[in-house]
Scaffold this active site. Structure first.
Site, mmCIF file in Angstrom:
data_model
loop_
_atom_site.group_PDB
_atom_site.id
_atom_site.type_symbol
_atom_site.label_atom_id
_atom_site.label_comp_id
_atom_site.label_asym_id
_atom_site.label_seq_id
_atom_site.Cartn_x
_atom_site.Cartn_y
_atom_site.Cartn_z
ATOM 1 N N THR A 44 0.838 -1.202 0.000
ATOM 2 C CA THR A 44 0.000 0.000 0.000
ATOM 3 C C THR A 44 0.873 1.251 0.000
ATOM 4 O O THR A 44 0.379 2.352 0.262
ATOM 5 C CB THR A 44 -0.938 0.029 1.224
ATOM 6 O OG1 THR A 44 -0.156 -0.071 2.427
ATOM 7 C CG2 THR A 44 -1.938 -1.103 1.179
ATOM 8 N N ARG A 95 3.951 2.424 -2.600
ATOM 9 C CA ARG A 95 3.961 2.849 -3.995
ATOM 10 C C ARG A 95 4.416 1.671 -4.841
ATOM 11 O O ARG A 95 5.295 0.895 -4.426
ATOM 12 C CB ARG A 95 4.893 4.041 -4.222
ATOM 13 C CG ARG A 95 4.337 5.388 -3.777
ATOM 14 C CD ARG A 95 3.139 5.820 -4.596
ATOM 15 N NE ARG A 95 2.680 7.171 -4.317
ATOM 16 C CZ ARG A 95 1.793 7.500 -3.387
ATOM 17 N NH1 ARG A 95 1.284 6.527 -2.617
ATOM 18 N NH2 ARG A 95 1.408 8.748 -3.211
ATOM 19 N N GLU A 142 0.110 3.690 -12.922
ATOM 20 C CA GLU A 142 -1.317 3.813 -12.652
ATOM 21 C C GLU A 142 -1.917 4.925 -13.519
ATOM 22 O O GLU A 142 -1.279 5.956 -13.722
ATOM 23 C CB GLU A 142 -1.556 4.152 -11.173
ATOM 24 C CG GLU A 142 -1.089 3.091 -10.206
ATOM 25 C CD GLU A 142 -1.233 3.549 -8.759
ATOM 26 O OE1 GLU A 142 -1.882 4.595 -8.503
ATOM 27 O OE2 GLU A 142 -0.701 2.875 -7.867
ATOM 28 N N HIS A 188 -5.801 1.861 -5.929
ATOM 29 C CA HIS A 188 -5.164 2.895 -5.107
ATOM 30 C C HIS A 188 -6.207 3.583 -4.219
ATOM 31 O O HIS A 188 -6.435 4.786 -4.294
ATOM 32 C CB HIS A 188 -4.433 3.925 -5.974
ATOM 33 C CG HIS A 188 -3.328 4.623 -5.222
ATOM 34 N ND1 HIS A 188 -2.184 5.061 -5.832
ATOM 35 C CD2 HIS A 188 -3.188 4.953 -3.911
ATOM 36 C CE1 HIS A 188 -1.386 5.643 -4.947
ATOM 37 N NE2 HIS A 188 -1.986 5.580 -3.776
#
Length: 333
Positions: free
Chosen positions: A247, A249, A278, A296
């Site tokens: 969680t 990067r 992303e 995310h």
């Protein structure tokens, strides 16, 4: 006396009305609606031309469509702008060298997203251990458990936390409730009294944590020193059948090495909230049955957004009231 002008990329709509009213009593707030990269670059330039110069700028939620934060986007605000305050906790999207050279503070948020991100890390830890995504898919297809052996229980397993900042500490505190043994690796050791309260053991070497953890949680920010921190060599040192949660990067873990480890079973399952590139993520992660994925979502709660907006605006207020923002990520001479 003229109020300092603030350019907001988006409306600070998640701030409490009273908080925003107090802010606007001290600052002249101008709002533009960002869009894609080209549109936002043009909008910032136009705002600077029509209503500038601006003393500060705000970057609010939903900035993914127009990142990166650099000279192309913000040079129209220089040299007058003194601060660009962001609602995000991470700051890898900023060209810090450019902002520092132009004597512009960059600030992030320290507290707003920490606990919600830790909550999602715990969710993913439990999900990879219990294999919830596949079990749910079985039920939706009309099946049932379809398993000959039960999944893992967190009780008694060792959780290795990489990055013991605010998020990592929340993860440790919450994981302890499930009976997990906590160890951590961090660039500096946390105070002994905090270790004792969290029941956390310090691993001075990353290799020691990797070799002895049943579940590994990545909670460090993306910096030059953490990019690719977990690669092929580091994964090889992990236990066979380890569980990995990220969680932090995406680029902290080398994507190619992660995919190979998931293919081989070296990593039994991964819970991922962050990815390279992303939102255009590698198709492997969309299809892999041993990946539990989220878009995310760590910081995406109503309370997190409210607190992040307050921290963001608070950094601007602090600079013009006290001479320095609360949470600068760069140092100005």
């Amino acid at each position: 006396m003229q109020k300092p002008k603030v350019l907001s990329l988006g409306a600070p709509s998640y701030a409490d009305a009273d908080f925003l009213k107090e802010f606007e009593s001290k600052f002249d707030l101008h709002i533009i609606q960002p869009s894609d990269r080209a549109g936002t670059v043009a909008a910032v330039a136009q705002a600077a031309k029509d209503a500038g110069p601006f003393d500060a700028a705000l970057i609010l939620m939903g900035s993914g469509a127009y990142e990166r934060f650099d000279a192309e986007l913000f040079s129209p605000l220089a040299p007058h702008c003194k601060i660009v305050a962001c609602v995000n906790a991470g700051y890898s999207e900023f060209d810090l060298d450019w902002f520092t050279a132009n004597q512009i503070y960059v600030t992030n948020t320290l507290n707003a997203v920490a606990e919600p991100t830790a909550d999602l890390a715990i969710f993913l830890i439990l999900a990879v251990l219990r294999d919830t995504t596949n079990k749910e898919a079985n039920v939706r297809r009309g099946g049932w458990r379809n398993a000959t052996s039960p999944p893992k229980d967190p009780n008694g397993l060792t959780l290795g936390i990489v990055g013991m900042g605010k998020i990592g500490k929340h993860v440790a505190r919450k994981a302890k409730v499930f009976g997990m043994k906590i160890q951590y690796y961090n660039r500096s050791r946390v105070p002994i009294d905090e270790e004792d309260a969290l029941g956390a053991k310090y691993c001075p070497e990353l290799d020691d944590l990797l070799a002895t953890s049943d579940v590994i949680s990545i909670n460090c920010p993306l910096t030059e020193s953490t990019r690719g921190l977990i690669g092929e060599a580091e994964i090889a040192k992990m236990k066979d059948g380890v569980f990995l949660v990220n969680t932090g990067r995406g680029p902290v873990v080398e994507e190619k090495a992660l995919i190979e480890a998931l293919w081989s079973g070296k990593i039994a399952r991964a819970g991922l909230d962050v990815f390279d590139n992303e939102p255009k993520i590698n198709p492997f992660f969309r299809a892999a049955e041993n990946c539990i994925v989220q878009p995310h979502m760590g910081s995406w709660t109503d309370v997190a957004w409210k607190n992040a907006y307050h921290e963001c605006l608070g950094n601007v207020s602090a600079l013009f009231t006290d001479g320095k923002p609360i949470s600068p990520v760069n140092s100005l001479s």
